[in-house]
Design a protein around this motif. Sequence first.
Motif, PDB file in Angstrom:
ATOM      1  N   GLN A   3       0.850  -1.187   0.000  1.00  0.00           N
ATOM      2  CA  GLN A   3       0.000   0.000   0.000  1.00  0.00           C
ATOM      3  C   GLN A   3       0.890   1.242   0.000  1.00  0.00           C
ATOM      4  OE1 GLN A   3      -2.248   0.264   3.594  1.00  0.00           O
ATOM      5  NE2 GLN A   3      -4.073   0.965   2.513  1.00  0.00           N
ATOM      6  N   THR A   4       0.573   2.177  -0.877  1.00  0.00           N
ATOM      7  CA  THR A   4       1.318   3.442  -0.860  1.00  0.00           C
ATOM      8  C   THR A   4       0.357   4.585  -0.595  1.00  0.00           C
ATOM      9  OG1 THR A   4       1.073   4.170  -3.160  1.00  0.00           O
ATOM     10  CG2 THR A   4       2.783   2.520  -2.710  1.00  0.00           C
ATOM     11  N   ASN A  25      -1.209   6.810  -4.891  1.00  0.00           N
ATOM     12  CA  ASN A  25      -1.925   5.997  -3.907  1.00  0.00           C
ATOM     13  C   ASN A  25      -2.264   4.678  -4.577  1.00  0.00           C
ATOM     14  OD1 ASN A  25      -2.152   8.055  -1.818  1.00  0.00           O
ATOM     15  ND2 ASN A  25      -3.488   9.088  -3.293  1.00  0.00           N
ATOM     16  N   GLU A  27      -2.855   0.254  -3.967  1.00  0.00           N
ATOM     17  CA  GLU A  27      -2.973  -0.874  -3.064  1.00  0.00           C
ATOM     18  C   GLU A  27      -2.933  -2.140  -3.893  1.00  0.00           C
ATOM     19  OE1 GLU A  27      -6.039  -0.347   0.056  1.00  0.00           O
ATOM     20  OE2 GLU A  27      -6.429  -2.481  -0.271  1.00  0.00           O
ATOM     21  N   LYS A  29      -3.260  -6.271  -3.449  1.00  0.00           N
ATOM     22  CA  LYS A  29      -3.573  -7.345  -2.502  1.00  0.00           C
ATOM     23  C   LYS A  29      -2.746  -8.579  -2.822  1.00  0.00           C
ATOM     24  CE  LYS A  29      -8.127  -5.948  -1.081  1.00  0.00           C
ATOM     25  NZ  LYS A  29      -8.459  -4.850  -2.021  1.00  0.00           N
TER      26      LYS A  29
END
Length: 225
Positions: A3-4, A25, A27, A29
């Motif tokens: 995640q950023t 931004n 993410e 998984k």
Amino acid sequence: MIQTLNLQKLFATEEVETTALNGINMEVKDGEFVAIMGPSGCGKSTLLNILGLLDNPSDGEYNFYGTAVANMTERQRAQLRKGSIGFVFQSFNLIDELTVYENVELPLLYLKTPADERKSRVETALERMGIMHRRNHFPQQLSGGQQQRTAIARAVVAKPKLILADEPTGNLDSKNGEEVMKVLSELNDEGTTIIMVTHSPYDAGFAHRIVNLFDGKVVTENFHV
Ligand SMILES: Nc1ncnc2c1ncn2[C@@H]1O[C@H](COP(=O)(O)OP(=O)(O)OP(=O)(O)O)[C@@H](O)[C@H]1O
Ligand SMILES: [Mg+2]
């Protein structure tokens, strides 16, 4: 999961300052296969290098499987990188002075894997990539496809949970490129998370999701099955 948050990357030389990443931004998984696309210079490789702990952001946060990367020492980052991340590059980045076998063995030497386990892991990876018969060749004696399969063997030999690939088919003809994409898909089916930079819409079709970058920003994300 990675995640950023508002990742920034500025490159400053004497003459110019370049904003390579401007608030990413993102993410990803566990088990996802994500393609990163966008025009030349939009920040794809910069982002991949930061995600791979090869470079540090100028600002923003990066969370790698529950750990805030900013709080880690260089040594901890290197350890995490060796144990959890495999890299595949457009230009293969094999070591010319080492044989195929030795190139693939190298990550395990860094990890101080015992000799007998090293041997079985390297052989499994070489078999899997169909290059066992070239184990004693040097990179210059291989076709492009064989070099990239060697690089993938090296990337997977330590069983990383994340593979980062920067235009893995960029220097390959369509047949060898297709083979590389099939291998990456298989690895993903077995649970390895993959983030791949590509200019090829065809290759991006192997991913579950496409993140489009423009001028250091995420502009759109497309999901497909
Ligand atoms: N080490 C560096 N020093 C200065 N500027 C850099 C450096 N690395 C990258 N840049 C600049 O940052 C921007 C993003 O570069 P990056 O390599 O991430 O692009 P890219 O999207 O991977 O492009 P390509 O598709 O051509 O590989 C570019 O403007 C580039 O010139
Ligand atoms: Mg690039």
